[in-house]
Design a protein around this motif. Sequence first.
Motif, short mmCIF file in Angstrom:
data_model
loop_
_atom_site.label_atom_id
_atom_site.label_comp_id
_atom_site.label_asym_id
_atom_site.label_seq_id
_atom_site.Cartn_x
_atom_site.Cartn_y
_atom_site.Cartn_z
N UNK A 180 11.17 12.23 -8.35
CA UNK A 180 11.16 11.16 -7.33
C UNK A 180 12.42 10.77 -7.20
N UNK A 181 12.48 10.06 -5.76
CA UNK A 181 13.71 9.15 -5.61
C UNK A 181 15.10 9.75 -5.76
N UNK A 182 15.56 10.60 -4.74
CA UNK A 182 16.94 10.80 -4.77
C UNK A 182 17.58 9.94 -4.01
N UNK A 183 18.76 9.26 -4.45
CA UNK A 183 19.57 8.15 -3.78
C UNK A 183 20.58 9.04 -3.38
N UNK A 216 13.26 23.59 -2.43
CA UNK A 216 14.27 23.49 -0.93
C UNK A 216 13.86 22.24 -0.07
N UNK A 217 12.85 21.60 -0.61
CA UNK A 217 12.16 20.62 0.46
C UNK A 217 12.49 19.21 0.00
N UNK A 218 12.82 18.28 0.95
CA UNK A 218 12.67 16.91 0.79
C UNK A 218 11.44 16.31 1.23
N UNK A 219 10.83 15.39 0.42
CA UNK A 219 9.51 15.17 0.99
C UNK A 219 9.43 13.58 1.13
N UNK A 220 8.81 13.19 2.18
CA UNK A 220 8.67 11.89 2.59
C UNK A 220 7.11 11.41 2.60
N UNK A 221 6.83 10.61 1.62
CA UNK A 221 5.26 10.27 1.88
C UNK A 221 5.02 8.92 2.56
N UNK A 222 4.23 8.99 3.67
CA UNK A 222 3.71 8.02 4.37
C UNK A 222 2.21 7.74 4.36
N UNK A 281 0.78 -1.19 0.03
CA UNK A 281 -0.03 0.00 -0.09
C UNK A 281 0.96 1.53 0.19
N UNK A 282 1.87 1.27 0.93
CA UNK A 282 2.78 2.43 0.83
C UNK A 282 3.64 2.79 -0.56
N UNK A 283 3.89 1.66 -1.30
CA UNK A 283 4.52 1.63 -2.58
C UNK A 283 3.62 2.26 -3.49
N UNK A 284 2.41 2.01 -3.55
CA UNK A 284 1.25 2.46 -4.42
C UNK A 284 1.22 3.87 -4.21
N UNK A 285 0.93 4.31 -2.94
CA UNK A 285 0.72 5.70 -2.42
C UNK A 285 1.95 6.53 -2.93
N UNK A 286 3.29 6.18 -2.58
CA UNK A 286 4.26 6.71 -3.00
C UNK A 286 4.22 6.81 -4.43
N UNK A 287 3.94 6.05 -5.36
CA UNK A 287 3.81 6.35 -6.94
C UNK A 287 2.71 7.41 -7.55
N UNK A 288 1.60 7.68 -6.57
CA UNK A 288 0.62 8.39 -7.21
C UNK A 288 0.54 9.72 -6.31
N UNK A 289 1.11 9.70 -5.20
CA UNK A 289 1.28 11.12 -4.28
C UNK A 289 2.24 11.86 -4.97
N UNK A 290 1.86 13.23 -5.01
CA UNK A 290 2.68 14.21 -5.64
C UNK A 290 3.63 13.76 -6.90
N UNK A 291 2.52 13.60 -8.01
CA UNK A 291 3.25 12.92 -9.20
C UNK A 291 4.05 13.68 -9.90
N UNK A 292 3.83 15.20 -9.87
CA UNK A 292 4.86 16.05 -10.60
C UNK A 292 6.21 16.31 -9.87
N UNK A 293 6.47 15.77 -8.79
CA UNK A 293 7.82 16.03 -8.35
C UNK A 293 8.81 15.02 -8.90
N UNK A 308 12.79 19.62 5.23
CA UNK A 308 12.02 18.26 5.07
C UNK A 308 10.47 18.53 5.32
N UNK A 309 9.71 17.39 4.59
CA UNK A 309 8.33 17.65 4.73
C UNK A 309 7.88 16.10 4.79
N UNK A 310 7.13 16.00 5.84
CA UNK A 310 6.52 14.47 5.95
C UNK A 310 5.17 14.91 5.56
#
Length: 166
Positions: free
Chosen positions: A50-53, A66-72, A36-48, A101-103
């Motif tokens: 994604x995934x900075x390693x 200027x923000x790092x965002x984590x989707x939970x 469920x978390x993976x699906x939420x991650x894919x669809x939330x905030x779609x225009x940003x 950061x933004x949670x």
Amino acid sequence: MSIRGIEMHYYAVCKRKLWLFNRGIGFEQQNDRVAEGKVLHEYAYGKLDKELNIDDMAVVDAIDGDWVREVKISSKMEHADRLQMLYYLYLLRDRGVEKKGLLSYPKEKKTTEICLGFEETLEVRAALEGAQKVLNGELPAYGKLRYCSKCAYQDFCEAGEVGDEE
């Protein structure tokens, strides 16, 4: 020994889960909540973006200026989410990148701002030291926590506890 971002989260949630995960004992792939978390991650905030390693230590969900965002999924473990985000900001700062950061909890329509100040830096360093102690030690004893029922490790942890309560 280096600590990954998810391990920092696990350190705040459950030392036993941290120890098991670090040794490659993982049950997340079969867990519905993780899916469920993976699906939420894919669809939330779609225009940003994604995934900075960050040097294979952490993978940040999204970068938004200027923000790092984590989707939970839920804010029920906000203390662990916060520590994980502080760790991401700590890793970035260590590499010369200043971010805030933004949670984000889209299902709750809630967002929490996280900044890495002096006190927070000390908190991250203490958590890193604590996590190293856990990982260098023996498997932590099982102790039932309020979120065990949603954990991918629940069956594993409770299997050894049958009959111990009698």
